[in-house]
Design a protein around this motif. Sequence first.
Motif, PDB file in Angstrom:
ATOM      1  N   ASN A  57      93.935 -24.317  18.404  1.00 54.83           N
ATOM      2  CA  ASN A  57      92.779 -25.184  18.164  1.00 54.83           C
ATOM      3  C   ASN A  57      91.633 -24.931  19.144  1.00 54.83           C
ATOM      4  O   ASN A  57      90.470 -25.215  18.854  1.00 54.83           O
ATOM      5  N   ASN A  58      91.981 -24.391  20.323  1.00 50.84           N
ATOM      6  CA  ASN A  58      90.979 -24.198  21.367  1.00 50.84           C
ATOM      7  C   ASN A  58      90.450 -22.765  21.453  1.00 50.84           C
ATOM      8  O   ASN A  58      89.412 -22.519  22.056  1.00 50.84           O
ATOM      9  N   PHE A  59      91.206 -21.806  20.878  1.00 51.73           N
ATOM     10  CA  PHE A  59      90.821 -20.401  20.945  1.00 51.73           C
ATOM     11  C   PHE A  59      90.827 -19.803  19.548  1.00 51.73           C
ATOM     12  O   PHE A  59      91.408 -20.368  18.609  1.00 51.73           O
ATOM     13  N   GLY A 100      99.851 -16.253  23.967  1.00 45.59           N
ATOM     14  CA  GLY A 100     101.266 -16.346  23.639  1.00 45.59           C
ATOM     15  C   GLY A 100     102.055 -15.158  24.159  1.00 45.59           C
ATOM     16  O   GLY A 100     103.169 -15.308  24.679  1.00 45.59           O
ATOM     17  N   LEU A 101     101.498 -13.958  24.030  1.00 44.84           N
ATOM     18  CA  LEU A 101     102.153 -12.753  24.535  1.00 44.84           C
ATOM     19  C   LEU A 101     102.296 -12.803  26.051  1.00 44.84           C
ATOM     20  O   LEU A 101     103.340 -12.415  26.602  1.00 44.84           O
ATOM     21  N   ASN A 102     101.257 -13.278  26.735  1.00 45.26           N
ATOM     22  CA  ASN A 102     101.320 -13.419  28.192  1.00 45.26           C
ATOM     23  C   ASN A 102     102.473 -14.333  28.606  1.00 45.26           C
ATOM     24  O   ASN A 102     103.229 -14.019  29.535  1.00 45.26           O
ATOM     25  N   ALA A 159     105.175 -20.724  20.159  1.00 41.80           N
ATOM     26  CA  ALA A 159     104.829 -22.087  20.585  1.00 41.80           C
ATOM     27  C   ALA A 159     103.483 -22.109  21.312  1.00 41.80           C
ATOM     28  O   ALA A 159     102.681 -23.034  21.139  1.00 41.80           O
ATOM     29  N   THR A 160     103.230 -21.080  22.116  1.00 40.51           N
ATOM     30  CA  THR A 160     101.964 -20.993  22.848  1.00 40.51           C
ATOM     31  C   THR A 160     100.792 -20.776  21.891  1.00 40.51           C
ATOM     32  O   THR A 160      99.711 -21.366  22.059  1.00 40.51           O
ATOM     33  N   VAL A 161     101.010 -19.930  20.882  1.00 41.07           N
ATOM     34  CA  VAL A 161      99.955 -19.678  19.886  1.00 41.07           C
ATOM     35  C   VAL A 161      99.586 -20.970  19.178  1.00 41.07           C
ATOM     36  O   VAL A 161      98.397 -21.284  18.991  1.00 41.07           O
ATOM     37  N   ILE A 162     100.584 -21.754  18.784  1.00 40.95           N
ATOM     38  CA  ILE A 162     100.329 -23.037  18.114  1.00 40.95           C
ATOM     39  C   ILE A 162      99.561 -23.984  19.027  1.00 40.95           C
ATOM     40  O   ILE A 162      98.618 -24.656  18.617  1.00 40.95           O
ATOM     41  N   LYS A 163      99.959 -23.996  20.307  1.00 39.17           N
ATOM     42  CA  LYS A 163      99.321 -24.895  21.277  1.00 39.17           C
ATOM     43  C   LYS A 163      97.840 -24.566  21.484  1.00 39.17           C
ATOM     44  O   LYS A 163      96.996 -25.463  21.573  1.00 39.17           O
ATOM     45  N   TYR A 164      97.525 -23.271  21.562  1.00 42.20           N
ATOM     46  CA  TYR A 164      96.151 -22.865  21.893  1.00 42.20           C
ATOM     47  C   TYR A 164      95.303 -22.510  20.668  1.00 42.20           C
ATOM     48  O   TYR A 164      94.143 -22.138  20.807  1.00 42.20           O
TER      49      TYR A 164
END
Length: 476
Positions: free
Chosen positions: A433-435, A444-446, A426-431
């Motif tokens: 576009n920005n990273f 996401g791993l963090n 979910a974190t990978v999908i969220k970020y």
Amino acid sequence: MEKNQMQPVDIYGNQFKRAGFVLVLLLGTFLTIINQTLLVTALPKIMGDLDINAIDAQWLITSFMLISGIMIPTTAFLLNTITNRTLFFIAMGSFAVGTVICALSTTFTTLLIGRIIQAMGSGLMIPLMQTLMFMVYPVERRGEAMGLVGVVIAFSPAIAPTVSGWIVDSFDWRYLFYILLPIVGINILLAFFYMKNIIKLTKPKLDVFSLILSSLGLGLLLYGISIAGNVGWQNMTSWISCIIGVVVVILFTHRQLKLAQPFLEVKVFKSRTFTLSTIIVAIIFMTMIASEILLPIYTQTIKEFSALQSGLILLPGALVLGVISPIAGKLIDKHGIKKIATIGMLILTIASLPFVFLTKETATWWIVSLYSLRMLGMGLVMIPLATVGINALPNELISHGSAINNTVRQVFASLGSAIMVGVMSATVIKYNNNFDGTSALLKGLNYGFMSAFLLIVVAFILCFFIKSTNYLKETD
């Protein structure tokens, strides 16, 4: 103490050598448990060879966890219906047949069938071993006994990625199963000489409806969690499966409280020590299994290490866990659980926090050191707490306590993977576009490791409610 009190006896009153009996149990359990994580680093090779996608490949691990989880609760009934010697041969025989099928597989279907048959044996073997270990050791030495169990239960899945990484980098993935076969054969041969019947059968009546409810409820719950782990919690099928599974498990529990001869004695949860220790151990185990999934993703994707190199990073921690488990068992026999568990949880909590801040530049030696420290903390807590929890039960409930303890741990292990991998995805999908892809995955791993850390904090807090008394038999 007299000799006849030192040596265990079988159901006929004959003494037997405990060392051979224990060796057969631990070796059989090692072989079955190592298969839970043996294929984690081998999946890319299997996908290429059998021409399957990632979701199909994941079922080779998911199906093993699913079937094992369904089988575990039946052991409490089977141990009072079938001699423990016969049940051991059924478990190891099933595992051996499944291993042969896996080794000879040329299609995904046959490999999946082999994994399912393996899992049936594994699901029977783990609680069988735990129950028998409690029965052949006196109360004051059960910490030591379960320390040996800890070497197997915790060490096996920890070392599997290293073994798997070496094999798939050097040989065909089928050698993962070929190397198990001679060891399985040796263990079955040893069992003919050393495995004795030590549990007197009560022959309880089988409540078929309870068996159906148990299998259906756990199956749906584990299936829903597995789907969430593969495709994410946004999938409605996973939620529907989990909700129905929970409802069925509640119906199963209600039925057990009404039966004169329950299929699984859920009244063990009346023991405060058993309940707390089971929850804490399950939380710790779920973070361990999930971390063993997240860390290879980090080392192979972010650090660009090979499967073997990734496995070697986990190896020192596995060795630490293997060394500390029997030591921790002896420590609780002498000093009780409160002090040992508090120290272990403190170490585990401190060592888990830095994983939240991993970067691409984090030194490998630092990762190895932190992971080893985490394993040290786990070794001081996980098996000692499980020992104290089951030891709080009367002997006639030990088989039920072992079955429930292992069932909860299996569900939590699957849930931990689904939660932490889900948080990462979910974190990978969220970020995204920005990273760039690598930075988004690292973020996401963090966050995945952050969820593990928060769960460990919860377990740490719960530890303070465990009684300092070690071998109290609770009757309330």
